[in-house]
Design an enzyme around this catalytic site. Sequence first.
Site, PDB file in Angstrom:
ATOM      1  N   THR A   1     -65.170 -20.611  84.080  1.00 14.49           N
ATOM      2  CA  THR A   1     -65.136 -19.635  85.164  1.00 14.49           C
ATOM      3  C   THR A   1     -65.475 -20.268  86.514  1.00 14.49           C
ATOM      4  O   THR A   1     -66.052 -21.346  86.594  1.00 14.49           O
ATOM      5  CB  THR A   1     -66.126 -18.480  84.890  1.00 14.49           C
ATOM      6  OG1 THR A   1     -67.450 -18.994  84.852  1.00 14.49           O
ATOM      7  CG2 THR A   1     -65.802 -17.793  83.577  1.00 14.49           C
ATOM      8  N   ASP A   2     -65.115 -19.539  87.561  1.00 17.66           N
ATOM      9  CA  ASP A   2     -65.448 -19.975  88.915  1.00 17.66           C
ATOM     10  C   ASP A   2     -66.782 -19.345  89.331  1.00 17.66           C
ATOM     11  O   ASP A   2     -67.466 -18.715  88.510  1.00 17.66           O
ATOM     12  CB  ASP A   2     -64.324 -19.632  89.895  1.00 17.66           C
ATOM     13  CG  ASP A   2     -64.017 -18.141  89.969  1.00 17.66           C
ATOM     14  OD1 ASP A   2     -64.864 -17.311  89.563  1.00 17.66           O
ATOM     15  OD2 ASP A   2     -62.919 -17.794  90.441  1.00 17.66           O
ATOM     16  N   GLN A   3     -67.131 -19.466  90.575  1.00 18.74           N
ATOM     17  CA  GLN A   3     -68.408 -18.979  91.073  1.00 18.74           C
ATOM     18  C   GLN A   3     -68.549 -17.457  90.939  1.00 18.74           C
ATOM     19  O   GLN A   3     -69.652 -16.927  90.879  1.00 18.74           O
ATOM     20  CB  GLN A   3     -68.571 -19.394  92.535  1.00 18.74           C
ATOM     21  CG  GLN A   3     -69.963 -19.279  93.056  1.00 18.74           C
ATOM     22  CD  GLN A   3     -70.087 -19.908  94.437  1.00 18.74           C
ATOM     23  OE1 GLN A   3     -69.122 -19.975  95.186  1.00 18.74           O
ATOM     24  NE2 GLN A   3     -71.278 -20.373  94.772  1.00 18.74           N
ATOM     25  N   MET A   4     -67.415 -16.765  90.836  1.00 15.39           N
ATOM     26  CA  MET A   4     -67.435 -15.303  90.723  1.00 15.39           C
ATOM     27  C   MET A   4     -67.488 -14.843  89.269  1.00 15.39           C
ATOM     28  O   MET A   4     -67.454 -13.643  89.000  1.00 15.39           O
ATOM     29  CB  MET A   4     -66.201 -14.720  91.403  1.00 15.39           C
ATOM     30  CG  MET A   4     -66.130 -15.028  92.891  1.00 15.39           C
ATOM     31  SD  MET A   4     -64.571 -14.479  93.627  1.00 15.39           S
ATOM     32  CE  MET A   4     -63.426 -15.674  92.929  1.00 15.39           C
TER      33      MET A   4
ATOM     34  N   VAL B   1     -65.114 -15.369  87.138  1.00 11.62           N
ATOM     35  CA  VAL B   1     -63.732 -15.114  86.742  1.00 11.62           C
ATOM     36  C   VAL B   1     -63.136 -16.417  86.217  1.00 11.62           C
ATOM     37  O   VAL B   1     -63.375 -17.491  86.775  1.00 11.62           O
ATOM     38  CB  VAL B   1     -62.903 -14.590  87.943  1.00 11.62           C
ATOM     39  CG1 VAL B   1     -61.435 -14.473  87.603  1.00 11.62           C
ATOM     40  CG2 VAL B   1     -63.464 -13.263  88.438  1.00 11.62           C
TER      41      VAL B   1
END
Length: 144
Positions: free
Chosen positions: A15-18, A20
């Site tokens: 996932t990314d920082q969000m 997601v």
Amino acid sequence: MTIASTDIQVRYAETDQMGVVHHSQYLIWCEIGRTKLINDLGFSYAKLEESGVLAPVTEANLSYNRAVRYGETVRVASWIEDYDKIRAVYGYAIYNEDEQLCVSGTTTHVIVDRESFRPRSMKKHLPEWHEVYEREKKQKEGSE
């Protein structure tokens, strides 16, 4: 038509920082699904490569419809979308736990000689694969 199904638990590292899933991860999931499909059809990527043949991706197309987040489990469905004796096009649909379509797409592959990287005809060099892929293509066309 054979449709392979693979469940994948989303890991934090994907996932990314969000929180997601990063878009690049879906291609890895497609590879997992494609490998499962090939196994379900009675073949093996590892044995293919041991025989001196590789199957590189020559094209990839993905459509992102819905975000997938850390902690979810997705289902990757994979099938043979098209085949023309030289190229195999694999289709993918990635669904969330609510069976909502999140990502769909295709990858195109050509078999090549490991040493020269020259394309090979699947019909000539992998007749067993060719037979099965032709059958799968006909079954798909019959279901449309």
